[in-house]
Design an enzyme around this catalytic site. Structure first.
Site, PDB file in Angstrom:
ATOM      1  N   ASP A  92       5.756 -22.612  -2.218  1.00 14.75           N
ATOM      2  CA  ASP A  92       5.890 -23.921  -2.854  1.00 14.75           C
ATOM      3  C   ASP A  92       6.808 -23.858  -4.067  1.00 14.75           C
ATOM      4  OD1 ASP A  92       3.884 -22.389  -4.268  1.00 14.75           O
ATOM      5  OD2 ASP A  92       3.268 -24.225  -5.287  1.00 14.75           O
TER       6      ASP A  92
ATOM      7  N   GLU B 232       0.969 -21.973  -5.225  1.00 14.64           N
ATOM      8  CA  GLU B 232       0.928 -21.118  -6.413  1.00 14.64           C
ATOM      9  C   GLU B 232       1.229 -21.919  -7.670  1.00 14.64           C
ATOM     10  OE1 GLU B 232       2.624 -18.305  -9.498  1.00 14.64           O
ATOM     11  OE2 GLU B 232       3.496 -20.070  -8.563  1.00 14.64           O
TER      12      GLU B 232
END
Length: 401
Positions: free
Chosen positions: A72, A166
């Site tokens: 991400d 994350e």
């Protein structure tokens, strides 16, 4: 260049996991590419985690190590329609990007100046690049391909892990550690060439919820108590000369308001508490509670609560018990022709939580710089060195087993 064009922005306000389904778009591509390399067990689970194994090719009993990067990108800057650009043989000056008048000024990016002659990848000026952490993803993929096509390099079983979310602090929340099946790990999510990070913040989240008194403003005298104004007073009461990200550095901690929302009757403030000494988080929480109580004492008709939620802890507390993990990484960096640079992380990585979940996990450089911004860049030559470090690290573990 291919990976950054896939929009994988995570959403800190989402309640789902992963927080955005589009992160799985990259996961699907990675599984396909890993399988095309010959890794038969490459798979993505229902939560968006990508698992794969590079089988060992040695007779030695070698601990299973894992290389991990997150898929991400940050919500701090747009990650939609990323258009990567390679600036070949960077001349050491400012880099003018074609969109929105964005200029990466060399004077504001000292590390960039040291990359003169390198090939630099940037976005086009209207989005972040996504080198955080797709540089790490690309490096792990390249190292996997190299190891699979060079069987003369001896190594034990290597597990590959790509994670979602994350950037919103939930990257390993749903991770099945038994399925991962590794003993030690390395996140590829660091910055400048040679950097090796074994120490991160310890982190808690704090939320203050304020209940005011809503009355029609035409008849509100001596009755209305605005939760919005109380929340503003709480923020204003925070120190102006310390205990904030903009006034601290190195190992200094802070209390940082990251979101405020509300109406007259109800308001919420979200904070992050950070410190390298875990015990100091309690001090920060107590300090914040005292501010809240001091402000609320002026508004007896209103009420407020403070809730503290643990996020992650300083991975050094675990890594100190397993010194070989960091020592092997330092040796691998040296073999790649780079001097190891021990740094601390004024933040956290998946490795912070993984370390406390049973996978001691320091953080290795990828080359990603100016993170979460339109000025983000990465040197291709730094990425080459990160790939070499991964390959050497696999060898070091085999040799020392």
């Amino acid at each position: 260049m291919r990976y950054v064009q896939i929009d994988t922005q995570s959403d800190p306000l989402s309640k789902s996991f992963p927080s955005t389904e589009k992160q799985k778009d990259l996961g699907k591509l990675l599984v396909q590419e890993l399988q095309e390399m010959g890794i038969k067990d490459a798979v993505m689970d229902e939560h968006g985690y990508v698992f794969a194994t590079i089988p060992g090719n040695t007779d030695k009993s070698v601990p299973v190590i894992c290389f991990c990067s997150h898929m991400d990108t940050s919500s701090d800057c747009s990650g939609t329609n990323v258009k990567p650009i390679i600036h070949e043989r960077y001349d050491g000056g400012d880099i003018t990007l074609p969109e929105e008048g964005t200029v990466i000024r060399a004077a504001e990016h000292p590390y960039l100046q040291s990359k003169k002659g390198d090939d630099i990848i940037t976005a086009s000026g209207s989005t972040l690049l996504g080198a955080d952490d797709k540089a790490g993803v690309a490096e792990i993929m390249d190292a996997a391909h190299f190891l699979l096509t060079h069987p003369e390099i001896k190594h034990g079983d290597i597990r590959i892990l790509f994670t979602p979310d994350e950037e919103v602090g939930r990257g390993v929340e749903k991770l099945d550690m038994k399925r991962l099946g590794a003993q030690f790990g390395y996140t590829m999510d660091g910055g400048e060439r040679g950097s090796l990070e074994e120490e991160s913040f310890s982190a808690d989240a704090a939320r203050i919820v304020i209940q005011g008194v809503s009355v029609h403003p035409g008849t509100a005298k001596d009755k209305l108590v605005s939760a919005i104004k109380i929340a503003s007073e709480v923020i204003d009461a925070l120190p102006k000369d310390g205990l904030s990200p903009e006034t601290t550095e190195d190992r200094q901690g802070f209390i940082h308001p990251v979101r405020m929302q509300g109406i007259v009757e109800h308001a919420e403030i979200d904070f992050i508490l950070r410190d390298f000494i875990t015990a100091k988080l309690e001090e920060h929480a107590a300090f914040l509670r005292n501010i809240m109580n001091m402000v609320m004492a002026r508004y007896p008709q209103a009420s407020a609560t403070l809730t503290i939620t643990q996020q992650y802890r300083n991975m050094k507390e675990v890594l100190d018990l397993h010194p070989q993990v960091t020592a092997n990484a330092e040796e691998a960096i040296r073999r790649a022709g780079v001097e190891p640079l021990r740094l601390i992380i004024r933040g956290g990585t998946d490795g912070s939580r993984l370390s406390f979940m049973g996978l001691p996990c320091p953080n290795i450089f990828t080359g990603e710089m100016a993170l979460h911004s339109k000025y983000e860049y990465v040197s291709i030559q730094d990425m080459y060195k990160a790939v070499q470090t991964i390959v050497h690290l696999a060898q070091v573990w085999e040799e020392r087993s």
